[in-house]
Motif scaffolding. Structure first.
Motif, mmCIF file in Angstrom:
data_model
loop_
_atom_site.group_PDB
_atom_site.id
_atom_site.type_symbol
_atom_site.label_atom_id
_atom_site.label_comp_id
_atom_site.label_asym_id
_atom_site.label_seq_id
_atom_site.Cartn_x
_atom_site.Cartn_y
_atom_site.Cartn_z
ATOM 1 N N UNK A 151 -24.083 21.736 -30.616
ATOM 2 C CA UNK A 151 -25.404 21.155 -30.351
ATOM 3 C C UNK A 151 -26.125 20.806 -31.644
ATOM 4 N N UNK A 152 -26.049 21.705 -32.629
ATOM 5 C CA UNK A 152 -26.677 21.415 -33.924
ATOM 6 C C UNK A 152 -26.034 20.193 -34.559
ATOM 7 N N UNK A 153 -24.722 20.071 -34.388
ATOM 8 C CA UNK A 153 -24.002 18.931 -34.958
ATOM 9 C C UNK A 153 -24.368 17.639 -34.242
ATOM 10 N N UNK A 154 -24.475 17.699 -32.912
ATOM 11 C CA UNK A 154 -24.845 16.513 -32.128
ATOM 12 C C UNK A 154 -26.252 16.035 -32.473
ATOM 13 N N UNK A 155 -27.124 16.966 -32.837
ATOM 14 C CA UNK A 155 -28.514 16.610 -33.148
ATOM 15 C C UNK A 155 -28.674 16.031 -34.548
ATOM 16 N N UNK A 156 -27.632 16.141 -35.363
ATOM 17 C CA UNK A 156 -27.710 15.652 -36.744
ATOM 18 C C UNK A 156 -27.244 14.200 -36.829
ATOM 19 N N UNK A 157 -27.722 13.512 -37.860
ATOM 20 C CA UNK A 157 -27.287 12.138 -38.124
ATOM 21 C C UNK A 157 -26.386 12.152 -39.345
ATOM 22 N N UNK A 158 -25.194 11.573 -39.190
ATOM 23 C CA UNK A 158 -24.222 11.623 -40.279
ATOM 24 C C UNK A 158 -23.156 10.555 -40.062
ATOM 25 N N UNK A 159 -22.734 9.911 -41.138
ATOM 26 C CA UNK A 159 -21.638 8.946 -41.091
ATOM 27 C C UNK A 159 -20.504 9.496 -41.945
ATOM 28 N N UNK A 160 -19.400 9.835 -41.303
ATOM 29 C CA UNK A 160 -18.300 10.516 -41.985
ATOM 30 C C UNK A 160 -17.302 9.504 -42.532
ATOM 31 N N UNK A 161 -16.984 9.573 -43.820
ATOM 32 C CA UNK A 161 -15.962 8.686 -44.381
ATOM 33 C C UNK A 161 -14.601 8.933 -43.724
ATOM 34 N N UNK A 162 -13.870 7.869 -43.480
ATOM 35 C CA UNK A 162 -12.562 7.982 -42.839
ATOM 36 C C UNK A 162 -11.617 8.858 -43.660
#
Length: 442
Positions: A294-305
Motif C-alpha cells: 500500500x505504501x508503494x502504491x501510494x508513492x510516485x516513482x518511475x523505475x529505470x528498466x
C-alpha cells in the motif's frame, strides 16, 4: 578535479568531469611503465627503452588509451561521490579531451536511482485476520503426516493409478528416429508429479505390470530443445513394477511413532497449536506485505528498466542456487518444465519490478523517519548468522567484509526495521468479506 551533474530527463543525466593535468601526466607515466615491458625497439632490451626514444618511435598518443583506462574508473568514482548521485547502470562515456599537458575531459550519460515521491504510508489500513485452525486444516495436516510416514507396497494384481510410483522402460522417437534423452530403463516415475512431458503420465495410468504400450505425446512449442519443440513423439513403454503408498492408521500407535505423545488426542492438540503458531507467522508476513504494498502504491516513482533487468538476473541466480541445493540445476529444470531461460525471466519480471519499487520506497521512508541501524543491531545479526552457519561472529563479519557484503547486511536490517515501523503505524480493520457477511445477516 571538477565534476558537474545535469539531469536531462527522468532518471537520466550527464556527468561532466575535468581532471587536472598532473593526474593526466601520472596516468601517462603508469601507461608507459606498462607498455614499455612489451615494446620491441632495436638495440634495447624489453623494458629498457628510454621514454623519449619510445615516444619518438611510437608517438605519445600510443599511451593514451592505456592512460585513459587507468584514470577513467577512479575519476568516474570520485565524480559520483562529489555530485552525490547513485548510478544504477553502466555509463555511456564520451572522451572529449585527452592529451599530454592538457586536462582530461569526459562526459558520462548516467542512469541514476529514481526519485521517490512518497504518498500516505502511516495509518494504512489492513484487514484483521485471525490465526484460527479449522478441523479441515488439522485433518489435512494429519493426512500429510500419514503420507510422509507411508510405506511403499508393491502392487501385483492392479493397474497403475494416479499417485503410484511406477518403474518403467521407455524408448522415444520422433518420425521413427530416436532422440537424445528419450531412452531409459527401470526409471521410477510418480504418476501425477508432472515431471514428464504433458500427457505422458496420464497414459501410464491403467497399465498393469508387464504391459507394453505406445504412448504418443506432443512436445510443447516452447520446449528448450528446438529440434523437438512442437514435435509429436512416440514412446514405447514397458511397465515393470507398481508401488503404492500405504498410509498408517491414525491411532495412538501412530502418535507414539511420530511424536513424544502417548495418545492421538494429545498429539492432535499439540499439532493444532503448532499450526496456529505457523499461521500467526504467516499472517504476520501477510500484514507486512500488505502495508508495504500500500505504501508503494501510494508513492510516485518511475523505475529505470535497467534496475528491473538487474533484479531479474538476481532472482534467476537465487532460483538456480535453490535448485542446486535440491540436487538439480537450471538446465534440468528447463528441460523438465519445457521452458526457456527467456520464459523464466519473463515470468519473473513482474515480481522483480514490484521488489525494486518496494525497496526504493522503503529506503526513502527509512530516510524520512530517520530509521538507522546501530552497531549493536549489526552485532546481533552477525551472532544470529554465526549460530546458523556454525561460525564465530568475527568470521562472519570478516567474510562479509571481504565480499563487500557488509553494507548489504546494514540495508537488510534497515528494510526490516522500516517494515516494522509501517506495521506499528498501521490500522487493523475488519475484513471486507466479514463485514459484508454481517450486513447481509442483518
Amino acid at each position: 578535479m571538477k565534476a558537474t551533474w545535469e539531469k536531462i530527463e527522468k532518471n537520466l543525466g550527464v556527468l561532466e568531469v575535468e581532471v587536472e593535468v598532473e593526474r593526466v601526466t601520472a596516468a601517462l607515466d603508469k601507461a608507459f611503465n606498462k607498455v614499455v615491458k612489451k615494446a620491441n625497439v632495436p638495440g634495447f632490451r624489453k623494458g629498457k627503452v628510454p621514454r623519449a626514444i619510445f615516444e619518438s618511435r611510437f608517438g605519445v598518443e600510443s599511451l593514451y588509451q592505456d592512460a585513459i583506462d587507468i584514470l577513467l574508473p577512479e575519476a568516474y568514482g570520485e565524480a559520483i561521490d562529489e555530485t552525490d548521485i547513485f548510478p544504477v547502470d553502466r555509463p555511456e562515456v564520451d572522451v572529449e579531451q585527452f592529451a599530454k599537458g592538457q586536462p582530461f575531459i569526459f562526459k558520462a550519460k548516467v542512469t541514476v536511482k529514481p526519485e521517490v515521491k512518497l504518498g500516505e504510508y502511516k495509518g494504512l489500513e489492513v484487514p484483521v485476520q485471525k490465526a484460527e485452525v479449522t478441523e479441515e486444516e488439522l485433518t489435512a495436516e494429519l493426512t500429510r503426516l500419514q503420507e510422509r510416514h507411508a510405506e511403499l507396497v508393491v502392487i501385483e494384481d492392479e493397474v497403475a493409478a494416479n499417485g503410484d510410483i511406477t518403474v518403467i522402460d521407455f524408448d522415444g522417437s520422433v518420425d521413427g528416429v530416436p532422440f537424445e534423452g528419450g531412452q531409459a530403463e527401470r526409471h521410477s516415475l510418480e504418476l501425477g508429479s508432472n515431471s514428464f512431458i504433458p500427457g505422458f503420465e496420464e497414459q501410464v495410468i491403467g497399465m498393469g505390470v508387464g504391459d507394453l504400450k505406445d504412448i504418443e505425446v506432443t512436445f510443447p512449442e516452447t520446449y528448450h530443445a528446438e529440434n523437438l519443440a512442437g514435435k509429436v513423439a512416440v514412446f514405447k513403454v514397458k511397465l515393470h513394477e507398481i508401488k503404492r503408498k500405504q498410509l498408517p492408521a491414525l491411532d495412538d500407535e501412530f502418535a507414539k511413532d511420530v511424536s513424544e505423545f502417548d495418545t492421538l488426542e494429545e498429539y492432535k492438540a499439540d499439532l493444532k497449536q503448532q499450526l496456529e503458531s505457523r499461521k500467526q507467522d504467516e499472517l504476520k508476513g501477510v500484514r507486512e506485505n500488505a502495508v508495504v504494498d500500500k505504501a508503494s502504491e501510494n508513492a510516485e516513482i518511475e523505475i529505470p528498466e535497467s534496475m528491473i533487468e538487474s533484479e531479474v538476473q538476481n532472482m534467476v541466480r537465487d532460483f538456480d542456487n535453490r535448485l542446486r541445493q535440491q540436487g538439480m540445476n537450471m538446465d534440468m529444470f528447463l528441460s523438465f518444465s519445457g521452458q526457456t531461460r527467456e520464459d523464466l525471466q519473463t515470468q519473473m519480471k513482474g515480481d522483480a519490478e514490484k521488489r525494486v519499487r518496494n525497496n526504493l520506497v522503503l529506503e526513502v521512508i527509512a530516510k524520512t523517519e530517520n530509521i538507522e541501524v546501530s552497531e549493536e543491531e549489526i552485532t546481533q545479526e552477525l551472532a544470529t548468522m554465526a549460530e546458523a552457519y556454525k561460525r564465530t561472529p568475527e568470521e562472519i563479519r570478516s567474510i562479509l567484509t571481504a565480499n563487500g557484503s557488509i553494507g548489504s547486511l546494514n540495508e537488510d536490517i534497515s528494510l526490516r526495521k522500516t517494515i516494522e515501523f509501517l506495521v506499528a503505524n498501521s490500522k487493523e480493520v475488519e475484513a471486507v468479506e466479514e463485514a459484508a457477511a454481517e450486513v447481509s445477516a442483518e
